[in-house]
Design a protein around this motif. Structure first.
Motif, mmCIF file in Angstrom:
data_model
loop_
_atom_site.group_PDB
_atom_site.id
_atom_site.type_symbol
_atom_site.label_atom_id
_atom_site.label_comp_id
_atom_site.label_asym_id
_atom_site.label_seq_id
_atom_site.Cartn_x
_atom_site.Cartn_y
_atom_site.Cartn_z
ATOM 1 N N ALA A 9 80.920 -35.755 23.427
ATOM 2 C CA ALA A 9 80.282 -34.509 23.004
ATOM 3 C C ALA A 9 78.773 -34.636 23.071
ATOM 4 O O ALA A 9 78.070 -33.670 23.328
ATOM 5 N N ALA A 10 78.259 -35.837 22.852
ATOM 6 C CA ALA A 10 76.821 -36.036 22.849
ATOM 7 C C ALA A 10 76.227 -35.972 24.244
ATOM 8 O O ALA A 10 75.047 -35.706 24.405
ATOM 9 N N ILE A 11 77.042 -36.198 25.265
ATOM 10 C CA ILE A 11 76.478 -36.217 26.605
ATOM 11 C C ILE A 11 76.804 -34.975 27.400
ATOM 12 O O ILE A 11 76.369 -34.819 28.523
ATOM 13 N N GLN A 277 81.479 -26.156 17.571
ATOM 14 C CA GLN A 277 82.574 -27.113 17.555
ATOM 15 C C GLN A 277 83.083 -27.312 18.978
ATOM 16 O O GLN A 277 83.102 -26.386 19.777
ATOM 17 N N VAL A 278 83.477 -28.543 19.291
ATOM 18 C CA VAL A 278 84.048 -28.860 20.592
ATOM 19 C C VAL A 278 85.452 -29.403 20.377
ATOM 20 O O VAL A 278 85.649 -30.347 19.609
ATOM 21 N N GLU A 279 86.430 -28.788 21.040
ATOM 22 C CA GLU A 279 87.839 -29.169 20.881
ATOM 23 C C GLU A 279 88.350 -29.782 22.180
ATOM 24 O O GLU A 279 88.286 -29.159 23.243
ATOM 25 N N ASP A 280 88.899 -31.013 22.100
ATOM 26 C CA ASP A 280 89.381 -31.684 23.306
ATOM 27 C C ASP A 280 90.830 -31.324 23.588
ATOM 28 O O ASP A 280 91.447 -30.513 22.901
ATOM 29 N N LYS A 284 91.714 -32.160 18.899
ATOM 30 C CA LYS A 284 90.747 -32.742 17.975
ATOM 31 C C LYS A 284 89.414 -32.003 18.102
ATOM 32 O O LYS A 284 88.927 -31.771 19.217
ATOM 33 N N ARG A 285 88.839 -31.639 16.974
ATOM 34 C CA ARG A 285 87.582 -30.902 16.965
ATOM 35 C C ARG A 285 86.439 -31.762 16.445
ATOM 36 O O ARG A 285 86.567 -32.443 15.432
ATOM 37 N N ASP A 286 85.336 -31.737 17.161
ATOM 38 C CA ASP A 286 84.112 -32.392 16.718
ATOM 39 C C ASP A 286 83.078 -31.326 16.435
ATOM 40 O O ASP A 286 82.865 -30.418 17.260
ATOM 41 N N LYS A 287 82.425 -31.439 15.304
ATOM 42 C CA LYS A 287 81.445 -30.446 14.879
ATOM 43 C C LYS A 287 80.032 -30.984 15.049
ATOM 44 O O LYS A 287 79.761 -32.143 14.758
ATOM 45 N N THR A 288 79.153 -30.132 15.523
ATOM 46 C CA THR A 288 77.738 -30.454 15.605
ATOM 47 C C THR A 288 77.032 -29.740 14.459
ATOM 48 O O THR A 288 77.162 -28.528 14.301
ATOM 49 N N PHE A 289 76.308 -30.512 13.656
ATOM 50 C CA PHE A 289 75.687 -29.973 12.451
ATOM 51 C C PHE A 289 74.187 -29.800 12.636
ATOM 52 O O PHE A 289 73.544 -30.551 13.372
#
Length: 485
Positions: A9-11, A277-280, A284-289
C-alpha cells in the motif's frame, strides 16, 4: 508524511483509469517497484504459477508456425509483445495493461508532468474509446473535447475493434500535426467533428485565487508528483490572507498519484482520521490515517463533475466523509481500483501495470462505477457540453443539423433570443445570427460562415471561463462564504 499499512500500500500510486493519455501519457502515476516486482515473480515461481512444459510447448509451436509458415515475414519481438498483451487483455480489466518499451518510456517521463499530444485521457469501455477528461489548457480542452465523449475515428481511420494501445497509436502524433476526431456525444443524434492540433503540454497542476468575498479557490487539474507540495504552498498563502472559506475544484481531474492526494487530504483532516482504505484480493483492508493535519475552522467545498476520477474521488470522498466538507456539482466518474507498475520485469524496458486492490472511502464505500454523490447537485448549463462548430460549409435558413443546434445554444447562452434549439435553422435563428453579426462588426447576412463561427466560439469560450456564468462554482463559493464554523 508516513502512510500506514502494508508495504504494498505504501508503494502504490493510484491509476486514473486503465487508460493511456492519448499523448502516450498515462495519468496513472505509479512508482517504480523493482523490489516488489522481483519478489512477486519469485513467489509466483515457488507457487508453481509459471508455465508448465506443455504450455511452453504450445506457445513455442505457435511461434515456430508463425515464423516459418505465415504469408509474410513476421517480427518476433512484436509477436512476443502481442502474446503478453493477450494475457493482460484476457483479464477483461481495462486498468491492467502491458506497455512495450517505447510506451513504457513515455509513461515514466509522464511522472514529471510534461509530454506532447492532444492532452486528453482515454479509456477502453465496452469496446469503445471513451474520453475520461481533457487536461486544462490542452488542445483537447480548447477544441471542446468532453468527458464521456466516444472517439469513433481519427483522421478518417476507424477505432472500432482496436485495442486501447492501437487506438492511442492513431491518436498520438508529433507537435503541430492535426488530429481530426469523429466523436459521438450524449444528446447528439449524429457524430461531431473535433479538429485538434497536437502540442507540447507542460502541466501546472495547481492554480489558486481569492474571490471578492474572501473565499480561497484552489483548482487541481491532476495529481502529479509535485502537486501536494504546490497545494501546500498555495493553501498556506491563501490562509495568510485570512480566507473565510475554501473551494477545491477537481472537475475534469482524472486523478494521479495516491501519495499526493493523501498528503493534500490530511492537511484538512484531524490527526488519526481515515483518509482512504485499500482492500486486497483476500478482503483484508489497510487504512491510511491522517498525520500532522488539522480540521480547518472555515468551510471547505469540493467541486466535482463526471470527469473527476480516481484520486479526485479519493479527495472528495475523504473530505466529505471525514472532514465535514460539502461536495458540489455532478456525480463523479466512478474509478475505485488501485494499480501498481512492475517496471523491471523485462530486459527491453517494457512494463506491466496491473490492478492489485480496491480503494474505499473512509466509511468503507466502494465508489467503482458509481462515483461520489455530491451533497449539493448542480448540473451545468447546455453551453458547457455543446459541440464546437468546425465548419466545412455555411449554415443557413431551412437547414437542419447538429451544428445548427450548437449555434442556437451558443446564441442563447450569450443572450440572443432564439425560438428553438433543436437544430432547425428558423427565421428567428437567422435574425439572432444577424444581430450577433452586427454586434461584433461582421457583415449582417444571417448566415453562419467560418468568420461568424470563429467569433461565436471566441465569445462562448470567454463566457464559459467567466466564473459568473459557472453555476457549480457560484454555488460552491456561496456555500464556502456563508458558513463560518
Amino acid at each position: 508524511m508516513q502512510v500506514r499499512g502494508r508495504a504494498v500500500a505504501a508503494i502504490v500510486m493510484l491509476s486514473v483509469l486503465a487508460s493511456v493519455i492519448v499523448t502516450i501519457f498515462v495519468t496513472d502515476k505509479l512508482e517504480e517497484v523493482p523490489v516488489a516486482a522481483s519478489t512477486s515473480v519469485a513467489a509466483a515461481a515457488d507457487r508453481g504459477t509459471q508455465l508448465t512444459d506443455d504450455e511452453l510447448k504450445q506457445l513455442n509451436t505457435v511461434l515456430d508456425l508463425l515464423q516459418t509458415q505465415y504469408v509474410t515475414e513476421v517480427d518476433r519481438d512484436e509477436l512476443i509483445d502481442g502474446a503478453i498483451s493477450g494475457m493482460m487483455n484476457a483479464l477483461n480489466d481495462p486498468y491492467s495493461v502491458y506497455m512495450e518499451a517505447e510506451v513504457a518510456s513515455k509513461f515514466s517521463q509522464s511522472i514529471e508532468g510534461s509530454f506532447s499530444g492532444i492532452g486528453a485521457e482515454v479509456a477502453l469501455e465496452n469496446g469503445q474509446i471513451v474520453v475520461v477528461s481533457p487536461i486544462k489548457g490542452s488542445p483537447a480542452e480548447r477544441g471542446g473535447l468532453l468527458a464521456k465523449d466516444i472517439i469513433l475515428s481519427v483522421n478518417g481511420e476507424s477505432l472500432t475493434g482496436l485495442t486501447l494501445q492501437e487506438a492511442v497509436n492513431l491518436i498520438r502524433g508529433e507537435k503541430g500535426t492535426k488530429a481530426k476526431l469523429e466523436v459521438m456525444r450524449a444528446g447528439n443524434s449524429e457524430p461531431i467533428a473535433v479538429v485538434l492540433i497536437r502540442d507540447d503540454i507542460d502541466i501546472e497542476t495547481v492554480y489558486s485565487r481569492i474571490d471578492e468575498n474572501g473565499v480561497g479557490v484552489i483548482e487541481i487539474t491532476q495529481f502529479s508528483l509535485n502537486t501536494a507540495e504546490r497545494f501546500t504552498e498555495e493553501l498556506a498563502a491563501l490562509e495568510d490572507k485570512g480566507i473565510m472559506g475554501l473551494v477545491i475544484d477537481v472537475r475534469n481531474n482524472p486523478g494521479g498519484v495516491l501519495q499526493d492526494v493523501v498528503a493534500i487530504a490530511q492537511l484538512m483532516m484531524e490527526q488519526g482520521k481515515v483518509v482512504v482504505q485499500v482492500e486486497d484480493r483476500s478482503g483484508k483492508r489497510d487504512k491510511t490515517f491522517a498525520e500532522g493535519g488539522e480540521k480547518k475552522d472555515y468551510p471547505i467545498v469540493v467541486v466535482t463533475n463526471g470527469g473527476s476520477a480516481s484520486a479526485s474521488e479519493i479527495l472528495a470522498g475523504a473530505l466529505q466523509e471525514a472532514a465535514g466538507a460539502t461536495v458540489v456539482g455532478e456525480q463523479t466518474y466512478g474509478k475505485g481500483t488501485v494499480q501498481v507498475s512492475f517496471n523491471q520485469l523485462f530486459d527491453d524496458g517494457g512494463l506491466i501495470k496491473m490492478t492489485i486492490a480496491k480503494w474505499l472511502t473512509p466509511n468503507g464505500n466502494w465508489i467503482n462505477e458509481k462515483g461520489v454523490t455530491p451533497n449539493v447537485i448542480v448540473e451545468p448549463p447546455a453551453i458547457y457540453s455543446v459541440a464546437r462548430l468546425n465548419l466545412t460549409e455555411e449554415l443557413k435558413e431551412d437547414q437542419l443539423s447538429e451544428k445548427i443546434r450548437s449555434v442556437q445554444i451558443m446564441l442563447e447562452a450569450l443572450g440572443y433570443e432564439v425560438d428553438r434549439t433543436d437544430g432547425y435553422f428558423s427565421a428567428n435563428t437567422a435574425e439572432a445570427v444577424r444581430k450577433f453579426q452586427r454586434d461584433h462588426g461582421l457583415k449582417s447576412t444571417g448566415i453562419v460562415d467560418t468568420t461568424t463561427a470563429s467569433k461565436l466560439e471566441e465569445k462562448v469560450i470567454a463566457f464559459i471561463r467567466d466564473d459568473a456564468n459557472d453555476p457549480q462554482m457560484q454555488k460552491a463559493l456561496e456555500i464556502a462564504a456563508g458558513k463560518k464554523q
